[in-house]
Write a protein that holds these residues in place. Structure first.
Motif, PDB file in Angstrom:
ATOM      1  N   GLN A  41       0.816  -1.222   0.000  1.00 40.97           N
ATOM      2  CA  GLN A  41       0.000   0.000   0.000  1.00 40.97           C
ATOM      3  C   GLN A  41       0.847   1.269   0.000  1.00 40.97           C
ATOM      4  O   GLN A  41       0.456   2.278  -0.568  1.00 40.97           O
ATOM      5  CB  GLN A  41      -0.922   0.018   1.227  1.00 40.97           C
ATOM      6  CG  GLN A  41      -2.103  -0.920   1.124  1.00 40.97           C
ATOM      7  CD  GLN A  41      -3.121  -0.489   0.093  1.00 40.97           C
ATOM      8  OE1 GLN A  41      -3.323   0.688  -0.148  1.00 40.97           O
ATOM      9  NE2 GLN A  41      -3.752  -1.454  -0.549  1.00 40.97           N
ATOM     10  N   ASN A  67      -5.173   2.415  -7.048  1.00 39.69           N
ATOM     11  CA  ASN A  67      -5.646   1.986  -5.735  1.00 39.69           C
ATOM     12  C   ASN A  67      -7.094   1.548  -5.870  1.00 39.69           C
ATOM     13  O   ASN A  67      -7.937   2.315  -6.320  1.00 39.69           O
ATOM     14  CB  ASN A  67      -5.558   3.126  -4.720  1.00 39.69           C
ATOM     15  CG  ASN A  67      -4.139   3.419  -4.330  1.00 39.69           C
ATOM     16  OD1 ASN A  67      -3.355   2.515  -4.087  1.00 39.69           O
ATOM     17  ND2 ASN A  67      -3.794   4.689  -4.276  1.00 39.69           N
ATOM     18  N   THR A  68      -7.388   0.306  -5.478  1.00 40.16           N
ATOM     19  CA  THR A  68      -8.740  -0.230  -5.549  1.00 40.16           C
ATOM     20  C   THR A  68      -9.269  -0.426  -4.135  1.00 40.16           C
ATOM     21  O   THR A  68      -8.633  -1.101  -3.327  1.00 40.16           O
ATOM     22  CB  THR A  68      -8.751  -1.586  -6.288  1.00 40.16           C
ATOM     23  OG1 THR A  68      -8.076  -1.440  -7.526  1.00 40.16           O
ATOM     24  CG2 THR A  68     -10.163  -2.055  -6.536  1.00 40.16           C
ATOM     25  N   LYS A  69     -10.414   0.170  -3.835  1.00 42.77           N
ATOM     26  CA  LYS A  69     -11.013   0.025  -2.520  1.00 42.77           C
ATOM     27  C   LYS A  69     -11.615  -1.374  -2.380  1.00 42.77           C
ATOM     28  O   LYS A  69     -12.196  -1.897  -3.323  1.00 42.77           O
ATOM     29  CB  LYS A  69     -12.125   1.061  -2.323  1.00 42.77           C
ATOM     30  CG  LYS A  69     -11.634   2.497  -2.376  1.00 42.77           C
ATOM     31  CD  LYS A  69     -11.124   2.933  -1.018  1.00 42.77           C
ATOM     32  CE  LYS A  69     -10.846   4.405  -0.973  1.00 42.77           C
ATOM     33  NZ  LYS A  69      -9.464   4.756  -1.208  1.00 42.77           N
ATOM     34  N   GLY A  70     -11.491  -1.940  -1.180  1.00 43.37           N
ATOM     35  CA  GLY A  70     -12.052  -3.264  -0.929  1.00 43.37           C
ATOM     36  C   GLY A  70     -13.568  -3.215  -0.841  1.00 43.37           C
ATOM     37  O   GLY A  70     -14.133  -2.263  -0.297  1.00 43.37           O
ATOM     38  N   LYS A  71     -14.211  -4.239  -1.368  1.00 43.04           N
ATOM     39  CA  LYS A  71     -15.673  -4.289  -1.342  1.00 43.04           C
ATOM     40  C   LYS A  71     -16.176  -4.780   0.008  1.00 43.04           C
ATOM     41  O   LYS A  71     -15.522  -5.565   0.683  1.00 43.04           O
ATOM     42  CB  LYS A  71     -16.179  -5.274  -2.398  1.00 43.04           C
ATOM     43  CG  LYS A  71     -15.966  -4.861  -3.815  1.00 43.04           C
ATOM     44  CD  LYS A  71     -16.569  -5.912  -4.727  1.00 43.04           C
ATOM     45  CE  LYS A  71     -16.431  -5.521  -6.175  1.00 43.04           C
ATOM     46  NZ  LYS A  71     -16.995  -6.555  -7.071  1.00 43.04           N
ATOM     47  N   ARG A  81     -15.262  -7.335   4.976  1.00 49.68           N
ATOM     48  CA  ARG A  81     -14.738  -6.382   4.010  1.00 49.68           C
ATOM     49  C   ARG A  81     -13.475  -6.958   3.399  1.00 49.68           C
ATOM     50  O   ARG A  81     -12.607  -7.462   4.111  1.00 49.68           O
ATOM     51  CB  ARG A  81     -14.423  -5.065   4.711  1.00 49.68           C
ATOM     52  CG  ARG A  81     -13.962  -3.982   3.782  1.00 49.68           C
ATOM     53  CD  ARG A  81     -13.840  -2.654   4.530  1.00 49.68           C
ATOM     54  NE  ARG A  81     -13.081  -1.709   3.750  1.00 49.68           N
ATOM     55  CZ  ARG A  81     -13.570  -1.014   2.731  1.00 49.68           C
ATOM     56  NH1 ARG A  81     -14.820  -1.162   2.380  1.00 49.68           N
ATOM     57  NH2 ARG A  81     -12.811  -0.177   2.075  1.00 49.68           N
ATOM     58  N   ARG A  82     -13.358  -6.863   2.076  1.00 46.06           N
ATOM     59  CA  ARG A  82     -12.146  -7.303   1.399  1.00 46.06           C
ATOM     60  C   ARG A  82     -11.066  -6.234   1.565  1.00 46.06           C
ATOM     61  O   ARG A  82     -11.368  -5.063   1.782  1.00 46.06           O
ATOM     62  CB  ARG A  82     -12.406  -7.525  -0.088  1.00 46.06           C
ATOM     63  CG  ARG A  82     -13.265  -8.734  -0.358  1.00 46.06           C
ATOM     64  CD  ARG A  82     -13.368  -8.993  -1.831  1.00 46.06           C
ATOM     65  NE  ARG A  82     -14.239 -10.134  -2.088  1.00 46.06           N
ATOM     66  CZ  ARG A  82     -14.727 -10.428  -3.273  1.00 46.06           C
ATOM     67  NH1 ARG A  82     -14.454  -9.673  -4.319  1.00 46.06           N
ATOM     68  NH2 ARG A  82     -15.496 -11.483  -3.426  1.00 46.06           N
ATOM     69  N   ASP A  83      -9.822  -6.651   1.446  1.00 49.36           N
ATOM     70  CA  ASP A  83      -8.708  -5.724   1.597  1.00 49.36           C
ATOM     71  C   ASP A  83      -8.636  -4.739   0.439  1.00 49.36           C
ATOM     72  O   ASP A  83      -9.036  -5.057  -0.681  1.00 49.36           O
ATOM     73  CB  ASP A  83      -7.380  -6.488   1.650  1.00 49.36           C
ATOM     74  CG  ASP A  83      -7.222  -7.269   2.943  1.00 49.36           C
ATOM     75  OD1 ASP A  83      -7.882  -6.902   3.928  1.00 49.36           O
ATOM     76  OD2 ASP A  83      -6.431  -8.225   2.961  1.00 49.36           O
ATOM     77  N   ASN A  84      -8.120  -3.554   0.711  1.00 53.11           N
ATOM     78  CA  ASN A  84      -7.801  -2.612  -0.355  1.00 53.11           C
ATOM     79  C   ASN A  84      -6.597  -3.162  -1.110  1.00 53.11           C
ATOM     80  O   ASN A  84      -5.725  -3.796  -0.522  1.00 53.11           O
ATOM     81  CB  ASN A  84      -7.464  -1.238   0.223  1.00 53.11           C
ATOM     82  CG  ASN A  84      -8.640  -0.619   0.939  1.00 53.11           C
ATOM     83  OD1 ASN A  84      -9.791  -0.931   0.659  1.00 53.11           O
ATOM     84  ND2 ASN A  84      -8.353   0.257   1.879  1.00 53.11           N
ATOM     85  N   ARG A  86      -3.499  -2.316  -4.061  1.00 54.68           N
ATOM     86  CA  ARG A  86      -2.741  -1.356  -4.868  1.00 54.68           C
ATOM     87  C   ARG A  86      -2.092  -2.138  -6.000  1.00 54.68           C
ATOM     88  O   ARG A  86      -1.327  -3.064  -5.756  1.00 54.68           O
ATOM     89  CB  ARG A  86      -1.688  -0.673  -4.006  1.00 54.68           C
ATOM     90  CG  ARG A  86      -0.924   0.447  -4.695  1.00 54.68           C
ATOM     91  CD  ARG A  86      -0.094   1.193  -3.652  1.00 54.68           C
ATOM     92  NE  ARG A  86       0.805   2.163  -4.220  1.00 54.68           N
ATOM     93  CZ  ARG A  86       0.529   3.456  -4.356  1.00 54.68           C
ATOM     94  NH1 ARG A  86      -0.643   3.912  -3.957  1.00 54.68           N
ATOM     95  NH2 ARG A  86       1.403   4.282  -4.864  1.00 54.68           N
TER      96      ARG A  86
END
Length: 105
Positions: A41, A67-71, A81-84, A86
């Motif tokens: 990250q 950077n993709t936010k976790g769903k 929640r899934r992890d963020n 990069r």
């Protein structure tokens, strides 16, 4: 690599977490000679470039980072929640090749 920038080799070994092998990553690789990696990250573009050049002995033209936010996902009543993530798209110079499929060339 320029002499002005020095990185800790131990840190560079940890920057790249895993290659991303998906339909989208394969299409990008065919179109623009780019390889996709999951990275730390807090990894910077110069660190990612240095890590790829060190580990794979190739010349890197450029690095793009997403950077993709976790769903948020539900499992019955509980919410998880899934992890963020990069992602780094590493563009290689013409003539350079990186084979991550494990096949012998």
């Amino acid at each position: 690599m320029s002499a002005a920038i020095q990185f800790d080799e131990g840190r560079l070994m940890q920057v790249l977490i895993a290659p991303i092998v998906s339909e989208k990553a394969t299409m990008v690789a065919e179109k623009s000679n780019a390889v996709t990696f999951k990275v730390l990250q807090n990894a910077t573009k110069p660190e990612i470039k240095a890590a790829v050049e060190l580990l794979f002995k190739v010349e890197v033209k450029g690095v793009s980072v997403v950077n993709t936010k976790g769903k948020t996902k539900r499992y019955g009543k509980s919410v998880g929640r899934r992890d963020n993530v990069r992602k780094a798209y590493v563009m290689l110079k013409p003539g350079q090749e990186l084979n991550l499929s494990g096949e012998a060339a």
